[in-house]
Write a protein that holds these residues in place. Structure first.
Motif, PDB file in Angstrom:
ATOM      1  N   LEU A 104       0.821  -1.209   0.000  1.00 38.20           N
ATOM      2  CA  LEU A 104       0.000   0.000   0.000  1.00 38.20           C
ATOM      3  C   LEU A 104       0.854   1.259   0.000  1.00 38.20           C
ATOM      4  CD1 LEU A 104      -2.729  -1.111   2.575  1.00 38.20           C
ATOM      5  CD2 LEU A 104      -3.053  -0.778   0.120  1.00 38.20           C
ATOM      6  N   THR A 105       1.929   1.228   0.777  1.00 38.30           N
ATOM      7  CA  THR A 105       2.801   2.408   0.866  1.00 38.30           C
ATOM      8  C   THR A 105       3.463   2.712  -0.476  1.00 38.30           C
ATOM      9  OG1 THR A 105       3.257   1.965   3.201  1.00 38.30           O
ATOM     10  CG2 THR A 105       4.790   3.415   2.039  1.00 38.30           C
ATOM     11  N   GLY A 106       4.002   1.684  -1.107  1.00 35.20           N
ATOM     12  CA  GLY A 106       4.675   1.901  -2.383  1.00 35.20           C
ATOM     13  C   GLY A 106       3.757   2.488  -3.443  1.00 35.20           C
ATOM     14  N   ASP A 107       2.571   1.890  -3.620  1.00 38.54           N
ATOM     15  CA  ASP A 107       1.657   2.389  -4.639  1.00 38.54           C
ATOM     16  C   ASP A 107       1.080   3.752  -4.266  1.00 38.54           C
ATOM     17  OD1 ASP A 107       2.123   0.192  -6.175  1.00 38.54           O
ATOM     18  OD2 ASP A 107       0.246  -0.827  -5.725  1.00 38.54           O
ATOM     19  N   TYR A 108       0.861   3.995  -2.964  1.00 38.43           N
ATOM     20  CA  TYR A 108       0.351   5.300  -2.527  1.00 38.43           C
ATOM     21  C   TYR A 108       1.349   6.409  -2.832  1.00 38.43           C
ATOM     22  CZ  TYR A 108      -0.914   9.111   0.651  1.00 38.43           C
ATOM     23  OH  TYR A 108      -1.214  10.343   1.178  1.00 38.43           O
ATOM     24  N   LEU A 109       2.609   6.184  -2.530  1.00 42.53           N
ATOM     25  CA  LEU A 109       3.623   7.208  -2.780  1.00 42.53           C
ATOM     26  C   LEU A 109       3.811   7.461  -4.280  1.00 42.53           C
ATOM     27  CD1 LEU A 109       6.299   6.253  -0.088  1.00 42.53           C
ATOM     28  CD2 LEU A 109       4.619   8.113  -0.001  1.00 42.53           C
ATOM     29  N   LEU A 110       3.704   6.410  -5.091  1.00 47.49           N
ATOM     30  CA  LEU A 110       3.760   6.611  -6.536  1.00 47.49           C
ATOM     31  C   LEU A 110       2.582   7.460  -7.015  1.00 47.49           C
ATOM     32  CD1 LEU A 110       4.861   3.119  -7.946  1.00 47.49           C
ATOM     33  CD2 LEU A 110       6.162   5.246  -8.030  1.00 47.49           C
ATOM     34  N   ALA A 111       1.392   7.176  -6.464  1.00 49.15           N
ATOM     35  CA  ALA A 111       0.209   7.951  -6.842  1.00 49.15           C
ATOM     36  C   ALA A 111       0.327   9.412  -6.416  1.00 49.15           C
ATOM     37  CB  ALA A 111      -1.044   7.322  -6.225  1.00 49.15           C
ATOM     38  N   ARG A 112       1.094   9.681  -5.354  1.00 49.32           N
ATOM     39  CA  ARG A 112       1.301  11.057  -4.892  1.00 49.32           C
ATOM     40  C   ARG A 112       2.339  11.801  -5.732  1.00 49.32           C
ATOM     41  NH1 ARG A 112      -0.211  12.499   0.342  1.00 49.32           N
ATOM     42  NH2 ARG A 112       0.589  14.542  -0.314  1.00 49.32           N
ATOM     43  N   GLY A 113       2.930  11.131  -6.695  1.00 48.22           N
ATOM     44  CA  GLY A 113       3.875  11.796  -7.578  1.00 48.22           C
ATOM     45  C   GLY A 113       5.337  11.576  -7.256  1.00 48.22           C
ATOM     46  N   TRP A 114       5.644  10.732  -6.250  1.00 46.01           N
ATOM     47  CA  TRP A 114       7.038  10.431  -5.960  1.00 46.01           C
ATOM     48  C   TRP A 114       7.632   9.637  -7.128  1.00 46.01           C
ATOM     49  CZ3 TRP A 114       8.830   9.142  -0.369  1.00 46.01           C
ATOM     50  CH2 TRP A 114       8.322  10.087   0.523  1.00 46.01           C
ATOM     51  N   VAL A 169       9.912   6.677  -8.863  1.00 47.05           N
ATOM     52  CA  VAL A 169      10.109   5.273  -8.505  1.00 47.05           C
ATOM     53  C   VAL A 169      11.351   5.112  -7.638  1.00 47.05           C
ATOM     54  CG1 VAL A 169      10.581   2.962  -9.417  1.00 47.05           C
ATOM     55  CG2 VAL A 169       8.930   4.439 -10.562  1.00 47.05           C
ATOM     56  N   THR A 170      12.409   5.814  -7.970  1.00 47.26           N
ATOM     57  CA  THR A 170      13.646   5.737  -7.179  1.00 47.26           C
ATOM     58  C   THR A 170      13.403   6.168  -5.740  1.00 47.26           C
ATOM     59  OG1 THR A 170      15.051   6.128  -9.111  1.00 47.26           O
ATOM     60  CG2 THR A 170      16.005   6.609  -6.954  1.00 47.26           C
ATOM     61  N   ARG A 171      12.743   7.297  -5.543  1.00 52.49           N
ATOM     62  CA  ARG A 171      12.498   7.802  -4.188  1.00 52.49           C
ATOM     63  C   ARG A 171      11.610   6.856  -3.388  1.00 52.49           C
ATOM     64  NH1 ARG A 171       9.333  13.447  -2.677  1.00 52.49           N
ATOM     65  NH2 ARG A 171       9.831  13.443  -0.428  1.00 52.49           N
ATOM     66  N   VAL A 172      10.589   6.316  -4.036  1.00 55.12           N
ATOM     67  CA  VAL A 172       9.681   5.387  -3.346  1.00 55.12           C
ATOM     68  C   VAL A 172      10.421   4.135  -2.920  1.00 55.12           C
ATOM     69  CG1 VAL A 172       7.671   3.888  -3.632  1.00 55.12           C
ATOM     70  CG2 VAL A 172       7.602   6.231  -4.488  1.00 55.12           C
ATOM     71  N   ARG A 173      11.104   3.504  -3.857  1.00 57.52           N
ATOM     72  CA  ARG A 173      11.752   2.227  -3.547  1.00 57.52           C
ATOM     73  C   ARG A 173      12.854   2.394  -2.501  1.00 57.52           C
ATOM     74  NH1 ARG A 173       7.356   0.488  -5.657  1.00 57.52           N
ATOM     75  NH2 ARG A 173       7.378  -0.184  -7.838  1.00 57.52           N
ATOM     76  N   LYS A 174      13.695   3.426  -2.641  1.00 58.54           N
ATOM     77  CA  LYS A 174      14.797   3.597  -1.693  1.00 58.54           C
ATOM     78  C   LYS A 174      14.280   3.962  -0.301  1.00 58.54           C
ATOM     79  CE  LYS A 174      18.754   5.216  -2.698  1.00 58.54           C
ATOM     80  NZ  LYS A 174      19.944   5.984  -3.097  1.00 58.54           N
ATOM     81  N   THR A 175      13.255   4.791  -0.220  1.00 54.62           N
ATOM     82  CA  THR A 175      12.682   5.144   1.083  1.00 54.62           C
ATOM     83  C   THR A 175      12.164   3.905   1.795  1.00 54.62           C
ATOM     84  OG1 THR A 175      12.076   7.365   0.344  1.00 54.62           O
ATOM     85  CG2 THR A 175      10.911   6.493   2.255  1.00 54.62           C
ATOM     86  N   CYS A 176      11.418   3.072   1.063  1.00 55.76           N
ATOM     87  CA  CYS A 176      10.859   1.858   1.667  1.00 55.76           C
ATOM     88  C   CYS A 176      11.961   0.867   2.058  1.00 55.76           C
ATOM     89  CB  CYS A 176       9.875   1.201   0.701  1.00 55.76           C
ATOM     90  SG  CYS A 176       8.351   2.140   0.425  1.00 55.76           S
ATOM     91  N   LEU A 177      12.974   0.728   1.210  1.00 56.97           N
ATOM     92  CA  LEU A 177      14.038  -0.230   1.484  1.00 56.97           C
ATOM     93  C   LEU A 177      14.871   0.169   2.701  1.00 56.97           C
ATOM     94  CD1 LEU A 177      15.234  -0.869  -2.185  1.00 56.97           C
ATOM     95  CD2 LEU A 177      14.144  -2.543  -0.685  1.00 56.97           C
ATOM     96  N   VAL A 178      15.304   1.417   2.755  1.00 56.17           N
ATOM     97  CA  VAL A 178      16.165   1.852   3.859  1.00 56.17           C
ATOM     98  C   VAL A 178      15.397   1.875   5.171  1.00 56.17           C
ATOM     99  CG1 VAL A 178      17.545   3.765   4.750  1.00 56.17           C
ATOM    100  CG2 VAL A 178      17.683   3.160   2.327  1.00 56.17           C
ATOM    101  N   THR A 179      14.180   2.412   5.155  1.00 51.94           N
ATOM    102  CA  THR A 179      13.371   2.444   6.377  1.00 51.94           C
ATOM    103  C   THR A 179      13.097   1.041   6.892  1.00 51.94           C
ATOM    104  OG1 THR A 179      12.300   4.501   5.648  1.00 51.94           O
ATOM    105  CG2 THR A 179      11.195   3.230   7.384  1.00 51.94           C
ATOM    106  N   GLY A 180      12.723   0.150   5.983  1.00 52.62           N
ATOM    107  CA  GLY A 180      12.436  -1.223   6.386  1.00 52.62           C
ATOM    108  C   GLY A 180      13.637  -1.920   6.996  1.00 52.62           C
ATOM    109  N   MET A 181      14.805  -1.762   6.382  1.00 51.97           N
ATOM    110  CA  MET A 181      15.993  -2.434   6.895  1.00 51.97           C
ATOM    111  C   MET A 181      16.408  -1.910   8.267  1.00 51.97           C
ATOM    112  SD  MET A 181      16.757  -4.832   4.826  1.00 51.97           S
ATOM    113  CE  MET A 181      18.332  -5.310   5.511  1.00 51.97           C
ATOM    114  N   LEU A 182      16.270  -0.607   8.477  1.00 54.38           N
ATOM    115  CA  LEU A 182      16.617  -0.056   9.793  1.00 54.38           C
ATOM    116  C   LEU A 182      15.680  -0.583  10.874  1.00 54.38           C
ATOM    117  CD1 LEU A 182      17.505   3.642   8.865  1.00 54.38           C
ATOM    118  CD2 LEU A 182      19.081   1.802   9.511  1.00 54.38           C
ATOM    119  N   LEU A 183      14.403  -0.742  10.547  1.00 49.17           N
ATOM    120  CA  LEU A 183      13.465  -1.300  11.520  1.00 49.17           C
ATOM    121  C   LEU A 183      13.743  -2.779  11.773  1.00 49.17           C
ATOM    122  CD1 LEU A 183      10.083   0.400  10.524  1.00 49.17           C
ATOM    123  CD2 LEU A 183      11.357   0.699  12.656  1.00 49.17           C
TER     124      LEU A 183
END
Length: 441
Positions: free
Chosen positions: A301-311, A313-327
């Motif tokens: 949901l987060t990935g597709d939502y951020l794409l729909a908001r105009g982010w 693909v690079t910003r969406v994928r890297k944000t999700c990957l780095v945040t997820g790994m830190l958690l």
């Protein structure tokens, strides 16, 4: 679902439907999810049963680690061949064949009689299961446009999390009632049933009468080559020229090293470190996998939502990957948690974050590779990631055997997750078609 007998009939059906798109693609994603649920039940079965199998086999901690690791070695080695076969022969044939092969090795585990036989069967299981994720990634790339792929990926990936979640209580119940051997017989039956259904029902979008023109238009959005076209896959040596591919492989290695703890040593951790009996193992052992299901859905949901908001693909994928790994790294804190419920809470966050991250990782092959290369790239990244899966139970078993505690293994798992965040943050520069960014350029 049924295939069309002739092209003219299929065309008539498409032109007679309303402009509202059918939703067959989501049923396809659910079918993949069921296949991956069976996949994870079968690979997790021995992990849940192992504390009780040792009574029959007298297995040392080192031998247990080897058995848990054997699957990952053959699974990793078969990833690249499986991806190439899927791109060549198609996901319909190869996904079904994959499930059938691993179900056979799962069923044969019920008649295992020695450590050596168990090792061989686990190696066979890995060979069979190698085609599951690349087949699912290929299926999603064929059936979904870019704007829906994160959600579609979260659907099929959540099948793996559901399989992990129900594996512990269901397998523990079966063991209590019928013994550990019954677990593998039942798993075999479900795998054969899924295979029969997949081969009978699955076809490409343009070959299914229930897919109307409007849904075909959705499926082919932003697609340079129509979904039904044949494409020659890129060669492995060509894929390995790209920095993006190496970042995908190394980052996935890190998350798989950490998450494999939950698929291998986690039941033993609860029994040996936290004193859980069979009943508590069945009830509380399913909490982190349930959290992972939620994490997978949130990832999609987060990935597709951020794409729909105009982010981008690079910003969406890297944000999700780095945040997820830190958690994911909070698993280290479970090593010093004084109470079992605190450790379970931290592990639940970690497992959910891993599932969140894995959804994004499995979007990457479709993001950067042509349709004809998606399974090959998915298999390539999964090959390297499963070296991490293969090493994880051995390293954790050795540390546990040397220290008599899971504290050092948990701290190590958290440290590897932090390394993964750095790889995705620094090494993965842009998420774009591979033809634009060769390492040698």
């Amino acid at each position: 679902m049924s295939s069309t007998a002739a092209a003219p009939e299929h065309q008539t059906v498409h032109t007679s439907v309303s402009a509202r798109a059918s939703r067959v693609r989501w049923f396809i994603a659910i079918a993949c999810a069921v296949g991956l649920a069976i996949n994870y039940i079968d690979r997790s079965a021995i992990s849940v049963a192992l504390p009780f199998m040792t009574e029959d086999f007298a297995l040392s901690p080192a031998q247990q680690g080897l058995i848990l690791s054997a699957f990952s070695w053959s699974y990793a080695l078969m990833q690249i061949p499986a991806g190439r076969l899927i791109d060549r022969f198609g996901e319909r044939l190869m996904f079904g064949a994959s499930v059938l092969v691993w179900s056979l090795f799962t069923g044969l585990t019920a008649v295992a009689s020695s450590f050596g036989v168990l090792m061989g069967l686990r190696l066979g299981l890995g060979v069979g299961e190698a085609g599951a994720y690349p087949s699912s990634a290929k299926t999603v790339s064929r059936w979904f446009p870019p704007r829906e792929r994160a959600r579609a990926t979260s659907v099929y990936d959540s099948g793996a999390r559901i399989g992990s979640a129900i594996a512990t209580p269901v397998i523990a119940t079966i063991i209590a009632v019928w013994g550990w051997r019954a677990v593998f017989v039942i798993a075999f039956v479900f795998g054969v049933l899924w295979t029969a259904g997949w081969w009978a029902l699955y076809r490409h979008p343009e070959a299914l009468r229930r897919v109307n023109d409007a849904e075909l238009a959705v499926i082919n959005e932003d697609r340079a080559v129509p979904t039904g076209a044949k494409e020659k896959p890129m060669a492995l040596r060509q894929l390995l020229r790209y920095r993006t591919v190496w970042a995908m492989m190394l980052g996935f290695f890190c998350v798989n090293f950490m998450v494999t703890f939950f698929l291998t040593w986690f039941p033993s951790y609860l029994v040996n470190e936290r004193g859980f009996d069979l009943l508590k193992l069945g009830i509380f052992g399913s909490i982190p996998p349930i959290a992972a299901i939620v994490g997978s859905w949130i990832g999609g949901l987060t990935g597709d939502y951020l794409l729909a908001r105009g982010w981008s693909v690079t910003r969406v994928r890297k944000t999700c990957l780095v945040t997820g790994m830190l958690l994911c790294a909070v698993i280290s804190l479970a090593a010093v948690a004084p109470e079992a419920w605190q450790a379970l809470a931290l592990m639940s966050v970690s497992y959910a974050a891993a599932a969140f991250t894995i959804v994004t990782i499995w979007c990457l092959p479709s993001d950067v590779a042509p349709t004809g290369t998606v399974a090959s790239l998915g298999g390539t990244q999964n090959f390297f990631s499963n070296i991490g899966s293969a090493l994880s139970p051995i390293v954790i078993g050795a540390l546990y055997g040397a220290t008599g505690s899971f504290q050092a293994p948990l701290v190590l798992a958290g440290g590897v997750a932090v390394a993964g965040a750095l790889i995705f943050g620094l090494m993965l520069r842009r998420v774009e078609p591979l033809v634009k960014t060769p390492v040698t350029a």
